[in-house]
Scaffold this active site. Structure first.
Site, mmCIF file in Angstrom:
data_model
loop_
_atom_site.group_PDB
_atom_site.id
_atom_site.type_symbol
_atom_site.label_atom_id
_atom_site.label_comp_id
_atom_site.label_asym_id
_atom_site.label_seq_id
_atom_site.Cartn_x
_atom_site.Cartn_y
_atom_site.Cartn_z
ATOM 1 N N ASP A 136 -3.253 2.549 -5.787
ATOM 2 C CA ASP A 136 -2.294 2.419 -4.582
ATOM 3 C C ASP A 136 -2.231 2.019 -3.621
ATOM 4 O O ASP A 136 -1.297 1.529 -3.139
ATOM 5 C CB ASP A 136 -2.290 4.270 -3.921
ATOM 6 N N GLU A 137 -2.764 0.168 -4.103
ATOM 7 C CA GLU A 137 -2.877 -1.054 -3.224
ATOM 8 C C GLU A 137 -2.338 -1.927 -4.456
ATOM 9 O O GLU A 137 -3.007 -1.569 -5.610
ATOM 10 C CB GLU A 137 -3.838 -1.054 -2.271
ATOM 11 N N ASP B 9 0.941 -1.002 0.252
ATOM 12 C CA ASP B 9 0.004 -0.164 0.175
ATOM 13 C C ASP B 9 0.615 1.175 -0.151
ATOM 14 O O ASP B 9 2.111 1.034 0.935
ATOM 15 C CB ASP B 9 -1.127 0.149 0.949
#
Length: 418
Positions: free
Chosen positions: A114-115, A15
């Site tokens: 974003d992960e 993350d």
């Protein structure tokens, strides 16, 4: 629980910390760790949401990612950055490409911008233990993009994700690991509202059953969870024991399309007469995507949300015998639903249209009452022009009225400016 019969993998959940804010800091030559920076969806609207805040801004002023623009402090060091979704997507793609230097693409599952999950089975001889691989990935992302990340390590995706959410974000090195044998110690004491996949409504339901912690959920009889919540109850039980059988390798980029839809929360409340142009634009976008994939649908869903003054709304569907991806046919089905279920007076703040019950596009079926082949030809020509010259190269006149949404929407990605 006998864990010996369940698969063990080396899965990393990665993350990016304050992803949008970190990118804006790097663009401005600021240190993401010490800068006071907020990314705002639309700086022309005081009520716009703060999409991301730098870690130092969160710590110093208590700003969160759900704060509003007008709630930001009067701090001379504060930097307000308009959102640039195109930049964030570009960096996200580059990070995914970088991961392919470590593992094959089948071992990468992008979860959000974003992960992502990365399965690093069999890499010990090359890079060391999963912890050492996590450190190496952190270092590469920091060096190449200037972004800090946290990493959870687990036997499966669930364990990697949950330990990342709960423990890695608070760890000094940003890394935490949870194997099957660690579930009781690391996860069972935690409140169920902290667990990925358990939302606020399910938390309330479980709390009413006397279940507050993950450990209590694991000890609750499986048959009662299945009785109350079906498959979801069964999944909750096995997750509480740390068991997740979802695949860790495969083609995660290719998913079966079950519907084509578009929805929008309007910038202001719409009167009844204005919503028709909005609905036509939504139908156009949904049908264009269906035509592009060679799909047609038999069912149209229309969702309407009223303004906060009255609240409520409706969501209804209508099915027809003959499948379609014609914009005007879908639009007229929406009008039938709207005229039947609209209360006649409420202002409208949200609208969505979806085409479902999909099948492969077939040859035109003849009709005594309408010229469907002509409709298809018009749609194909419009799509060709838009594919070649851009989505706004050819618009209906209604899109330029006060109710039209495409001209503004075309400048955004994910609801925010590119």
């Amino acid at each position: 629980m006998d864990y010996s019969i369940y698969p063990r993998n080396d899965v990393l959940c990665i993350d990016m910390r304050s992803f949008y804010a970190s990118i804006e800091c790097v663009k401005r030559g600021l240190d993401p760790k010490t800068a006071l920076l907020a990314v705002v969806g639309d700086t022309n609207r005081r009520g716009s949401i703060v999409l991301a805040a730098s870690p130092f801004l969160k710590k110093k002023h208590g700003i969160s990612n759900v704060s509003r623009f007008f709630e930001l402090p009067e701090d001379p060091e504060l930097v307000i950055a308009p959102a640039h979704m195109g930049d964030y997507l570009a960096v996200s793609v580059e990070i995914t490409k970088m991961m392919k230097n470590f593992v094959p693409k089948e071992a990468i599952h992008v979860y959000s911008v974003d992960e992502l999950w990365v399965t690093v089975n069999g890499l010990r001889k090359l890079y060391g233990s999963p912890y050492e691989i996590a450190k190496l990935i952190q270092s590469r992302i920091r060096e190449q993009f200037g972004i800090e990340c946290v990493v959870g390590i687990g036997d499966n995706k669930f364990l990697a994700k949950v330990v990342m959410d709960i423990h890695a974000k608070k760890a000094s090195d940003g890394i935490a690991e949870c194997r099957y044998e660690d579930v009781e110690e690391l996860l069972w004491p935690r409140d169920i509202h902290e667990i990925w996949g358990i939302g606020s409504r399910m938390t309330s339901n479980l709390n009413r059953m006397g279940i507050v912690t993950l450990g209590q959920l694991a000890q609750h009889p499986l048959k009662y969870l299945k009785k109350n919540y079906g498959i979801m109850g069964e999944q909750l039980y096995w997750h509480a024991w740390g068991i997740d059988l979802s695949p860790v390798c495969g083609d995660f980029g290719k998913t079966e399309q079950k519907s084509y839809g578009h929805g929008i929360t309007l910038l202001r409340d719409y009167q009844k007469e204005e919503i028709f142009a909005c609905l036509l634009d939504l139908c156009e976008e949904a049908c264009r995507r269906a035509r592009h994939d060679g799909k047609e649908g038999r069912t149209v869903h229309l969702g309407i949300g009223y303004s906060t003054e009255t609240g409520g709304g409706f969501s209804r569907s209508l099915s027809v015998q003959m499948p379609t991806n014609s914009t005007m046919e879908v639009y007229h089905m929406c009008l039938r639903l709207f005229n039947r279920f609209y209360d006649g007076s409420s202002k409208i703040r949200r609208a969505s249209v979806a085409l479902t019950n999909l099948g492969e596009e077939t040859d035109v079926q003849l009709s005594l009452f309408e010229d469907r082949s002509k409709e298809k030809e018009i749609g194909a020509v419009m799509d060709t022009i838009r594919d070649r010259y851009g989505s706004t190269a050819l618009l209906r006149a209604s899109s330029y009225t006060s109710g039209g949404i495409i001209p503004e929407r075309s400048q955004k990605i994910g609801g925010h400016y590119a």
